[in-house]
Motif scaffolding. Structure first.
Motif, PDB file in Angstrom:
ATOM      1  N   LYS A  99      39.990   7.707  14.123  1.00 12.96           N
ATOM      2  CA  LYS A  99      41.055   8.165  15.005  1.00 12.96           C
ATOM      3  C   LYS A  99      40.913   9.669  15.254  1.00 12.96           C
ATOM      4  CE  LYS A  99      44.321   4.727  13.286  1.00 12.96           C
ATOM      5  NZ  LYS A  99      45.571   4.524  12.502  1.00 12.96           N
ATOM      6  N   ILE A 100      41.248  10.071  16.452  1.00 10.22           N
ATOM      7  CA  ILE A 100      41.218  11.488  16.813  1.00 10.22           C
ATOM      8  C   ILE A 100      42.664  11.958  16.935  1.00 10.22           C
ATOM      9  CG2 ILE A 100      40.348  13.216  18.398  1.00 10.22           C
ATOM     10  CD1 ILE A 100      38.183  11.548  16.934  1.00 10.22           C
ATOM     11  N   GLU A 101      43.008  12.934  16.121  1.00 12.40           N
ATOM     12  CA  GLU A 101      44.384  13.408  16.042  1.00 12.40           C
ATOM     13  C   GLU A 101      44.504  14.753  16.750  1.00 12.40           C
ATOM     14  OE1 GLU A 101      47.279  12.382  12.627  1.00 12.40           O
ATOM     15  OE2 GLU A 101      46.218  14.205  12.024  1.00 12.40           O
ATOM     16  N   PHE A 102      45.387  14.802  17.734  1.00 13.89           N
ATOM     17  CA  PHE A 102      45.591  16.029  18.502  1.00 13.89           C
ATOM     18  C   PHE A 102      46.891  16.709  18.071  1.00 13.89           C
ATOM     19  CE2 PHE A 102      42.821  13.486  21.289  1.00 13.89           C
ATOM     20  CZ  PHE A 102      41.801  14.400  21.506  1.00 13.89           C
ATOM     21  N   ASN A 103      46.996  17.964  18.439  1.00 11.31           N
ATOM     22  CA  ASN A 103      48.127  18.810  18.030  1.00 11.31           C
ATOM     23  C   ASN A 103      49.394  18.426  18.794  1.00 11.31           C
ATOM     24  OD1 ASN A 103      49.911  20.811  17.381  1.00 11.31           O
ATOM     25  ND2 ASN A 103      48.575  22.511  17.915  1.00 11.31           N
ATOM     26  N   ALA A 104      50.339  17.825  18.086  1.00 11.64           N
ATOM     27  CA  ALA A 104      51.577  17.378  18.725  1.00 11.64           C
ATOM     28  C   ALA A 104      52.524  18.518  19.033  1.00 11.64           C
ATOM     29  CB  ALA A 104      52.274  16.363  17.827  1.00 11.64           C
ATOM     30  N   SER A 105      52.242  19.723  18.522  1.00 14.11           N
ATOM     31  CA  SER A 105      53.141  20.857  18.721  1.00 14.11           C
ATOM     32  C   SER A 105      52.863  21.626  20.008  1.00 14.11           C
ATOM     33  CB  SER A 105      53.049  21.824  17.531  1.00 14.11           C
ATOM     34  OG  SER A 105      53.445  21.201  16.346  1.00 14.11           O
ATOM     35  N   MET A 106      51.772  21.289  20.699  1.00 13.32           N
ATOM     36  CA  MET A 106      51.496  22.031  21.929  1.00 13.32           C
ATOM     37  C   MET A 106      50.527  21.350  22.882  1.00 13.32           C
ATOM     38  SD  MET A 106      48.791  25.019  20.745  1.00 13.32           S
ATOM     39  CE  MET A 106      49.970  25.874  19.719  1.00 13.32           C
ATOM     40  N   ASP A 107      49.762  20.374  22.425  1.00 14.07           N
ATOM     41  CA  ASP A 107      48.638  19.881  23.213  1.00 14.07           C
ATOM     42  C   ASP A 107      49.095  18.940  24.321  1.00 14.07           C
ATOM     43  OD1 ASP A 107      45.289  18.873  22.284  1.00 14.07           O
ATOM     44  OD2 ASP A 107      46.214  19.021  24.239  1.00 14.07           O
ATOM     45  N   MET A 108      49.436  19.501  25.465  1.00 10.93           N
ATOM     46  CA  MET A 108      49.939  18.697  26.570  1.00 10.93           C
ATOM     47  C   MET A 108      48.815  18.122  27.426  1.00 10.93           C
ATOM     48  SD  MET A 108      53.029  19.020  25.730  1.00 10.93           S
ATOM     49  CE  MET A 108      54.047  18.353  27.038  1.00 10.93           C
ATOM     50  N   GLY A 109      47.553  18.354  27.015  1.00 11.79           N
ATOM     51  CA  GLY A 109      46.430  17.818  27.779  1.00 11.79           C
ATOM     52  C   GLY A 109      46.073  16.396  27.412  1.00 11.79           C
ATOM     53  N   VAL A 110      46.774  15.812  26.458  1.00 10.77           N
ATOM     54  CA  VAL A 110      46.437  14.462  26.006  1.00 10.77           C
ATOM     55  C   VAL A 110      46.654  13.430  27.105  1.00 10.77           C
ATOM     56  CG1 VAL A 110      47.054  12.648  24.358  1.00 10.77           C
ATOM     57  CG2 VAL A 110      46.845  15.007  23.580  1.00 10.77           C
ATOM     58  N   GLU A 111      47.720  13.586  27.866  1.00  9.22           N
ATOM     59  CA  GLU A 111      47.965  12.640  28.957  1.00  9.22           C
ATOM     60  C   GLU A 111      46.818  12.673  29.956  1.00  9.22           C
ATOM     61  OE1 GLU A 111      51.497  11.261  32.057  1.00  9.22           O
ATOM     62  OE2 GLU A 111      51.671  13.163  30.975  1.00  9.22           O
ATOM     63  N   LEU A 112      46.274  13.874  30.210  1.00  7.28           N
ATOM     64  CA  LEU A 112      45.119  14.006  31.104  1.00  7.28           C
ATOM     65  C   LEU A 112      43.925  13.226  30.555  1.00  7.28           C
ATOM     66  CD1 LEU A 112      43.772  15.385  33.579  1.00  7.28           C
ATOM     67  CD2 LEU A 112      43.172  17.284  32.052  1.00  7.28           C
ATOM     68  N   LEU A 113      43.700  13.310  29.242  1.00  4.29           N
ATOM     69  CA  LEU A 113      42.593  12.551  28.630  1.00  4.29           C
ATOM     70  C   LEU A 113      42.773  11.060  28.854  1.00  4.29           C
ATOM     71  CD1 LEU A 113      42.132  14.227  25.115  1.00  4.29           C
ATOM     72  CD2 LEU A 113      40.958  14.767  27.244  1.00  4.29           C
ATOM     73  N   ILE A 114      43.986  10.583  28.604  1.00  2.28           N
ATOM     74  CA  ILE A 114      44.250   9.146  28.750  1.00  2.28           C
ATOM     75  C   ILE A 114      44.059   8.712  30.195  1.00  2.28           C
ATOM     76  CG2 ILE A 114      46.053   7.387  28.579  1.00  2.28           C
ATOM     77  CD1 ILE A 114      47.192   9.043  26.212  1.00  2.28           C
ATOM     78  N   ASN A 115      44.560   9.506  31.118  1.00  2.00           N
ATOM     79  CA  ASN A 115      44.451   9.151  32.538  1.00  2.00           C
ATOM     80  C   ASN A 115      43.017   9.201  33.053  1.00  2.00           C
ATOM     81  OD1 ASN A 115      47.208   8.796  32.693  1.00  2.00           O
ATOM     82  ND2 ASN A 115      47.615  10.849  33.490  1.00  2.00           N
ATOM     83  N   ASN A 116      42.154   9.922  32.312  1.00  2.00           N
ATOM     84  CA  ASN A 116      40.764  10.052  32.760  1.00  2.00           C
ATOM     85  C   ASN A 116      39.778   9.289  31.875  1.00  2.00           C
ATOM     86  OD1 ASN A 116      40.400  12.198  35.123  1.00  2.00           O
ATOM     87  ND2 ASN A 116      42.123  12.851  33.824  1.00  2.00           N
ATOM     88  N   GLY A 117      40.295   8.320  31.114  1.00  2.00           N
ATOM     89  CA  GLY A 117      39.385   7.448  30.370  1.00  2.00           C
ATOM     90  C   GLY A 117      39.443   7.563  28.871  1.00  2.00           C
ATOM     91  N   GLY A 118      40.314   8.413  28.341  1.00  2.00           N
ATOM     92  CA  GLY A 118      40.450   8.492  26.885  1.00  2.00           C
ATOM     93  C   GLY A 118      40.977   7.181  26.319  1.00  2.00           C
ATOM     94  N   ASN A 119      40.547   6.865  25.105  1.00  2.00           N
ATOM     95  CA  ASN A 119      40.933   5.613  24.464  1.00  2.00           C
ATOM     96  C   ASN A 119      42.210   5.823  23.660  1.00  2.00           C
ATOM     97  OD1 ASN A 119      41.157   3.201  23.113  1.00  2.00           O
ATOM     98  ND2 ASN A 119      39.324   3.456  21.874  1.00  2.00           N
ATOM     99  N   LYS A 120      43.331   5.358  24.205  1.00  2.00           N
ATOM    100  CA  LYS A 120      44.623   5.557  23.556  1.00  2.00           C
ATOM    101  C   LYS A 120      44.669   4.926  22.165  1.00  2.00           C
ATOM    102  CE  LYS A 120      48.401   5.180  26.066  1.00  2.00           C
ATOM    103  NZ  LYS A 120      49.592   4.615  26.763  1.00  2.00           N
ATOM    104  N   ASP A 121      43.899   3.851  21.971  1.00  2.00           N
ATOM    105  CA  ASP A 121      43.917   3.165  20.670  1.00  2.00           C
ATOM    106  C   ASP A 121      43.356   4.034  19.552  1.00  2.00           C
ATOM    107  OD1 ASP A 121      44.990   0.944  21.868  1.00  2.00           O
ATOM    108  OD2 ASP A 121      43.076  -0.080  22.122  1.00  2.00           O
ATOM    109  N   GLN A 122      42.582   5.064  19.900  1.00  2.00           N
ATOM    110  CA  GLN A 122      42.019   5.939  18.882  1.00  2.00           C
ATOM    111  C   GLN A 122      42.575   7.359  18.976  1.00  2.00           C
ATOM    112  OE1 GLN A 122      37.800   3.576  18.067  1.00  2.00           O
ATOM    113  NE2 GLN A 122      37.701   5.701  18.680  1.00  2.00           N
TER     114      GLN A 122
END
Length: 383
Positions: free
Chosen positions: A118-141
């Protein structure tokens, strides 16, 4: 499903002490570990990673899932790339927490690794995660974990904390946050000794109360202790926190009856009525439960009708105050017999009209929990 976790820093602590702490936590039901690769001196990193394999073996034997804080520099030092996480897989790591990034495409590659890391991103500021998901990031990981803040007065604002968590939940992402031990001389990745909470107003609060605030928001999944080591008492207190209902600790009023104690502590769960009042939380079910319970008890004891009536009585008791204020816990008495036994917690001051007895007062540091009890939400009262 909620998980509890500890943090350990094997590069700063003898491994036998770390293992003893892990074993203690595992017996209490803790199942996550956070550790950090960022603070290990470069010259020690190679030897440390050899020891880390043994650490991971021990952690997995005890049933822990392990996350390690990393950044692109750590990737370089162990020979990993966004497209090749085998060095981390060889270590046995379950979660890579990213302190830094590889850009959109690099981070998408991380979430598409074949090792189920699993890849864990910073929940305190990382607002780019939605961009990753929308561009092919694997939400399951993808999973989210907040920062902790060693320096006093720098932790997250509580409202902002809740705002971030609502956002992650809208994306259906798992969240984690840190509470802090109040043990003396605890450590973290660096030489700081003011605790390691995520939210600033929680710094210094009892560890179980920190967790109860987080759980009350409804948007925090896993709760991790940021600093090492927590005391045995803190580990036990956190392990006992009710994960399914908001718990509120009170100071009991003097002279309350056994009937009132039963209503307050034995009935479970209390829940606020759906037709919510702005003046008070109303747990109405105890009045039915109490009446039925006492009738059964008295019937079994063979008491006569008059004694049955007396056992179901809650006489008025003068609390010595004309106005009830926020946090007062009340039980309806015989002067309003139809509602006798209903438990109420005052939200906005109301006059004492003689129909309610004061049985307890919510502790001052716990009053904010009342804001999170919405219509239908379960809660429990603790002495």
């Amino acid at each position: 499903m909620h998980k509890l976790g500890i943090s350990v820093y094997p590069d700063k602590t003898p491994m036998n002490e770390v293992y003893a702490y892990m074993e203690k936590a595992a017996k209490l039901g803790y199942s996550r570990i956070f550790t950090c690769f960022l603070s290990i001196p470069d010259e020690e990193r190679e030897s440390y990673l050899v020891e880390f394999k043994e650490f991971m073996k021990k952690a997995h034997e005890l049933g822990f899932e392990v996350a390690a804080d990393t950044n692109p520099q750590v990737f370089d030092l162990i020979g990993a790339t966004p497209g090749n996480l085998k060095p981390f897989a060889d270590l046995g790591l379950d979660i890579i927490r990213m302190d830094g990034n590889f850009g959109t495409q690099g981070d998408i590659q991380l979430t598409r690794n074949p090792y189920n890391i699993k890849i864990e991103f910073n929940a305190s500021m990382d607002m780019g995660v939605e961009l990753l998901i929308n561009n092919g990031g694997n939400k399951d990981q993808i999973t989210m974990c907040h920062n902790f803040f060693p320096e006093r007065y720098t932790g997250l604002d509580f409202d902002l904390f809740m705002e971030y968590n609502r956002y992650w939940k809208e994306l259906n992402l798992h969240t984690a946050a840190f509470v802090s031990s109040n043990n003396e001389h605890t450590i973290g990745p660096w030489q700081v000794f003011c605790g390691l909470p995520t939210v600033e107003i929680m710094r210094g609060l009892p560890i179980d109360l920190q967790a109860r605030y987080m759980l009350a928001t409804g948007d925090v999944d896993d709760i991790l202790i940021g600093n090492y080591p927590a005391t045995d008492e803190e580990l036990e207190a956190l392990a006992k926190v009710n994960l399914q209902a908001i718990e509120i600790r009170v100071d009991e009023a003097e002279g309350i009856s056994q009937n009132e104690k039963e209503i307050m502590y034995d009935f479970a769960p209390h829940w606020d009525r759906y037709d919510h009042s702005s003046f008070m939380l109303r747990s109405s079910s105890p009045r039915v439960w109490f009446k039925a319970k006492k009738s059964v008890q008295d019937g079994n004891m063979g008491k006569d009708t008059q004694m049955n009536v007396e056992s179901q009585s809650i006489p008025y008791r003068d609390p010595g105050k004309k106005v009830f204020t926020r946090g007062d816990v009340l039980i309806v008495n015989d002067n309003l017999a139809h509602y006798r036994g209903e438990l109420e917690i005052v939200l906005t001051e109301i006059p004492n009209d003689g129909e309610r007895n004061l049985v307890a007062t919510v502790k001052p540091e716990e009053l904010m929990l009342l804001d999170f009890i919405k219509p239908g939400h379960h809660f429990k009262i603790l002495k």
